[in-house]
Scaffold this motif. Structure first.
Motif, PDB file in Angstrom:
ATOM      1  N   ARG A   1       0.821  -1.215   0.000  1.00 16.02           N
ATOM      2  CA  ARG A   1       0.000   0.000   0.000  1.00 16.02           C
ATOM      3  C   ARG A   1       0.861   1.273   0.000  1.00 16.02           C
ATOM      4  N   ASN A   2       2.048   1.213   0.572  1.00 17.77           N
ATOM      5  CA  ASN A   2       2.866   2.418   0.750  1.00 17.77           C
ATOM      6  C   ASN A   2       4.128   2.459  -0.109  1.00 17.77           C
ATOM      7  N   SER A   3       4.261   1.526  -1.023  1.00 20.11           N
ATOM      8  CA  SER A   3       5.435   1.478  -1.905  1.00 20.11           C
ATOM      9  C   SER A   3       5.072   1.992  -3.280  1.00 20.11           C
ATOM     10  N   PRO A   4       6.021   2.471  -4.008  1.00 25.83           N
ATOM     11  CA  PRO A   4       7.375   2.778  -3.571  1.00 25.83           C
ATOM     12  C   PRO A   4       7.466   4.201  -3.025  1.00 25.83           C
ATOM     13  N   ILE A   5       8.303   4.361  -2.042  1.00 28.88           N
ATOM     14  CA  ILE A   5       8.637   5.697  -1.554  1.00 28.88           C
ATOM     15  C   ILE A   5       9.692   6.243  -2.513  1.00 28.88           C
ATOM     16  N   PRO A   6       9.497   7.451  -3.016  1.00 26.47           N
ATOM     17  CA  PRO A   6      10.487   8.011  -3.948  1.00 26.47           C
ATOM     18  C   PRO A   6      11.877   8.093  -3.318  1.00 26.47           C
ATOM     19  N   GLU A   7      12.880   7.912  -4.137  1.00 29.44           N
ATOM     20  CA  GLU A   7      14.262   7.923  -3.656  1.00 29.44           C
ATOM     21  C   GLU A   7      14.652   9.245  -3.007  1.00 29.44           C
ATOM     22  N   ASP A   8      14.001  10.344  -3.410  1.00 32.39           N
ATOM     23  CA  ASP A   8      14.368  11.642  -2.846  1.00 32.39           C
ATOM     24  C   ASP A   8      13.624  11.966  -1.547  1.00 32.39           C
ATOM     25  N   VAL A   9      12.862  11.010  -1.031  1.00 34.36           N
ATOM     26  CA  VAL A   9      12.131  11.180   0.231  1.00 34.36           C
ATOM     27  C   VAL A   9      12.771  10.280   1.278  1.00 34.36           C
ATOM     28  N   ALA A  10      13.222  10.871   2.373  1.00 38.15           N
ATOM     29  CA  ALA A  10      13.788  10.078   3.469  1.00 38.15           C
ATOM     30  C   ALA A  10      12.689   9.225   4.085  1.00 38.15           C
ATOM     31  N   LEU A  11      13.034   8.043   4.519  1.00 33.30           N
ATOM     32  CA  LEU A  11      12.049   7.130   5.098  1.00 33.30           C
ATOM     33  C   LEU A  11      11.168   7.803   6.155  1.00 33.30           C
ATOM     34  N   PRO A  12      11.728   8.515   7.133  1.00 30.20           N
ATOM     35  CA  PRO A  12      10.880   9.129   8.153  1.00 30.20           C
ATOM     36  C   PRO A  12       9.962  10.230   7.616  1.00 30.20           C
ATOM     37  N   ASP A  13      10.250  10.747   6.423  1.00 33.33           N
ATOM     38  CA  ASP A  13       9.447  11.811   5.825  1.00 33.33           C
ATOM     39  C   ASP A  13       8.337  11.296   4.928  1.00 33.33           C
ATOM     40  N   ALA A  14       8.244   9.986   4.768  1.00 35.62           N
ATOM     41  CA  ALA A  14       7.180   9.413   3.934  1.00 35.62           C
ATOM     42  C   ALA A  14       5.822   9.712   4.568  1.00 35.62           C
ATOM     43  N   PRO A  15       4.807   9.917   3.753  1.00 37.26           N
ATOM     44  CA  PRO A  15       3.499  10.311   4.272  1.00 37.26           C
ATOM     45  C   PRO A  15       2.754   9.213   5.045  1.00 37.26           C
TER      46      PRO A  15
END
Length: 78
Positions: free
Chosen positions: A30-44
Motif C-alpha cells: 500500500r505504501n510502496s514505492p517511496i520516492p528515492e528523494d524522500v527520506a524514510l521518516p518523511d514518507a506520508p
C-alpha cells in the motif's frame, strides 16, 4: 557494543502497526514505492511519533537501525 537483533515483526509492533506477515505485506504494498528523494521518516505513511522513532533509529544507529534499513529497502521497491 552488540546490537540486539530485532525481527521485522517487532519493528511493526514498535511502530504500533499490525505485525502479522500478511499485514506487513499489505502495508508495504500500500505504501510502496517511496520516492528515492524522500527520506524514510518523511514518507506520508507515518504519524509524527513513528517518523521520530525512525529518524532516531537511523541517526543514532540504534538497536533498530538494521531492521529500519530493511523496512526502507522494502518500501523502495515497486
Amino acid at each position: 557494543m552488540e546490537h540486539p537483533d530485532h525481527p521485522f515483526t517487532e519493528l511493526f509492533e514498535q511502530l504500533g502497526l499490525a505485525s502479522d506477515p500478511a499485514a506487513i505485506q499489505r502495508f508495504i504494498e500500500r505504501n510502496s514505492p517511496i520516492p528515492e528523494d524522500v527520506a524514510l521518516p518523511d514518507a506520508p505513511c507515518w504519524n509524527e511519533g513513528q517518523a521520530e522513532f525512525l529518524r532516531e533509529a537511523i541517526e543514532d544507529d540504534a538497536d533498530w537501525a538494521e531492521v529500519v534499513d530493511h523496512l526502507n529497502t522494502s518500501l523502495r521497491k515497486s
